[in-house]
Motif scaffolding. Sequence first.
Motif, PDB file in Angstrom:
ATOM      1  N   ALA A  90       0.854  -1.193   0.000  1.00 48.89           N
ATOM      2  CA  ALA A  90       0.000   0.000   0.000  1.00 48.89           C
ATOM      3  C   ALA A  90       0.885   1.237   0.000  1.00 48.89           C
ATOM      4  O   ALA A  90       2.067   1.181   0.349  1.00 48.89           O
ATOM      5  N   ARG A  91       0.266   2.361  -0.379  1.00 48.44           N
ATOM      6  CA  ARG A  91       0.955   3.645  -0.353  1.00 48.44           C
ATOM      7  C   ARG A  91       0.239   4.552   0.643  1.00 48.44           C
ATOM      8  O   ARG A  91      -0.986   4.712   0.589  1.00 48.44           O
ATOM      9  N   VAL A  92       1.003   5.135   1.556  1.00 47.68           N
ATOM     10  CA  VAL A  92       0.441   5.993   2.587  1.00 47.68           C
ATOM     11  C   VAL A  92       0.542   7.453   2.153  1.00 47.68           C
ATOM     12  O   VAL A  92       1.630   7.934   1.821  1.00 47.68           O
ATOM     13  N   GLN A  93      -0.606   8.127   2.151  1.00 46.16           N
ATOM     14  CA  GLN A  93      -0.631   9.548   1.855  1.00 46.16           C
ATOM     15  C   GLN A  93      -0.282  10.313   3.126  1.00 46.16           C
ATOM     16  O   GLN A  93      -1.063  10.348   4.078  1.00 46.16           O
ATOM     17  N   ALA A  94       0.884  10.904   3.151  1.00 42.54           N
ATOM     18  CA  ALA A  94       1.356  11.649   4.312  1.00 42.54           C
ATOM     19  C   ALA A  94       2.125  12.862   3.804  1.00 42.54           C
ATOM     20  O   ALA A  94       2.244  13.079   2.595  1.00 42.54           O
ATOM     21  N   GLN A  95       2.633  13.653   4.740  1.00 41.32           N
ATOM     22  CA  GLN A  95       3.427  14.811   4.332  1.00 41.32           C
ATOM     23  C   GLN A  95       4.596  14.359   3.469  1.00 41.32           C
ATOM     24  O   GLN A  95       4.953  15.013   2.493  1.00 41.32           O
ATOM     25  N   LYS A  96       5.178  13.225   3.838  1.00 45.72           N
ATOM     26  CA  LYS A  96       6.174  12.571   3.002  1.00 45.72           C
ATOM     27  C   LYS A  96       5.658  11.166   2.702  1.00 45.72           C
ATOM     28  O   LYS A  96       5.809  10.256   3.512  1.00 45.72           O
ATOM     29  N   PRO A  97       5.007  10.968   1.546  1.00 46.88           N
ATOM     30  CA  PRO A  97       4.392   9.672   1.238  1.00 46.88           C
ATOM     31  C   PRO A  97       5.415   8.528   1.258  1.00 46.88           C
ATOM     32  O   PRO A  97       6.603   8.727   0.969  1.00 46.88           O
ATOM     33  N   PHE A  98       4.915   7.328   1.576  1.00 45.62           N
ATOM     34  CA  PHE A  98       5.771   6.153   1.604  1.00 45.62           C
ATOM     35  C   PHE A  98       4.922   4.911   1.352  1.00 45.62           C
ATOM     36  O   PHE A  98       3.691   4.952   1.447  1.00 45.62           O
ATOM     37  N   TYR A  99       5.585   3.815   1.025  1.00 48.41           N
ATOM     38  CA  TYR A  99       4.928   2.520   0.887  1.00 48.41           C
ATOM     39  C   TYR A  99       5.046   1.742   2.194  1.00 48.41           C
ATOM     40  O   TYR A  99       5.930   1.995   3.017  1.00 48.41           O
ATOM     41  N   ILE A 100       4.161   0.765   2.342  1.00 52.35           N
ATOM     42  CA  ILE A 100       4.324  -0.283   3.355  1.00 52.35           C
ATOM     43  C   ILE A 100       4.580  -1.574   2.592  1.00 52.35           C
ATOM     44  O   ILE A 100       3.784  -1.957   1.721  1.00 52.35           O
ATOM     45  N   ASP A 101       5.699  -2.241   2.866  1.00 50.75           N
ATOM     46  CA  ASP A 101       6.059  -3.417   2.075  1.00 50.75           C
ATOM     47  C   ASP A 101       5.488  -4.701   2.663  1.00 50.75           C
ATOM     48  O   ASP A 101       4.801  -4.693   3.689  1.00 50.75           O
ATOM     49  N   GLU A 102       5.762  -5.823   2.010  1.00 53.76           N
ATOM     50  CA  GLU A 102       5.174  -7.106   2.393  1.00 53.76           C
ATOM     51  C   GLU A 102       5.695  -7.630   3.726  1.00 53.76           C
ATOM     52  O   GLU A 102       5.151  -8.585   4.275  1.00 53.76           O
ATOM     53  N   GLN A 103       6.736  -7.007   4.266  1.00 54.88           N
ATOM     54  CA  GLN A 103       7.229  -7.373   5.598  1.00 54.88           C
ATOM     55  C   GLN A 103       6.671  -6.453   6.674  1.00 54.88           C
ATOM     56  O   GLN A 103       7.019  -6.580   7.844  1.00 54.88           O
TER      57      GLN A 103
END
Length: 238
Positions: free
Chosen positions: A111-124
């Motif tokens: 998934a991709r998190v919409q934040a001030q600095k966006p980031f992904y959450i990986d399968e781990q």
Amino acid sequence: MKINWFYIRMIGLVLVTLLLVAFSHRRNAQRTVKDVSVHFEAGANLFITAETVDKLLIQNEKALEGQVKEILDLNKLEELLDSHAMIADADVYLTLDGVVGVTVKQRKPLARVQAQKPFYIDEQGAAMPLSSNYSARVPIIDGLQNDQIDEVYPLLNYIQQDPLLAKQVVGISRNRTGDYSLTPRVLNYKIKLGKVKDLQSKFANYKAFYQKAIKDNSLSAYKIVDLRFDGQVVGTKI
């Protein structure tokens, strides 16, 4: 005393063989690296390019090509690649013809998190930076803080492993009380999930509702599908 020439010949043959092996090993060790060949695990998205991997493979402040094979530290090169933010695991090996082979397994975002600095959450279940090379088509999460990754991870993992949900869910929202809602692709309704618990029961109920609504041709009639109640689905029509 009778001389056993058979054993003498055998000893001589062994000595000659050992000398040839030692000479061959020494000669091979002095050969230089001809090329670097980078391979990515089949089906992987290119969050990192072969050119970037090649640039990471530096030893003694020089590129690998032209360096003597004997001085290569393959374990150190693997550790260098494994430390990159886009790489889950790397295998570095040396072929007999002087080619350094690299097999790269990239991290897989859920998934991709919409934040001030966006980031992904990986399968781990770890935060993963975005890539300038590729944008993954994964559900978008809003309302999530960095310290809440462990909370949402079981939901992401469940969605990713379920064929129907993986195809449907394109958005995930978290409110201030920790309740989640899902946005399905194409469909007009929102799915109210509540807390991230009892997922198997909740989604089993949802699938039963979904199949019945398809049969009744009534999916478009709903604006909310609520899974927060034990053993039932509450649908609110438009």
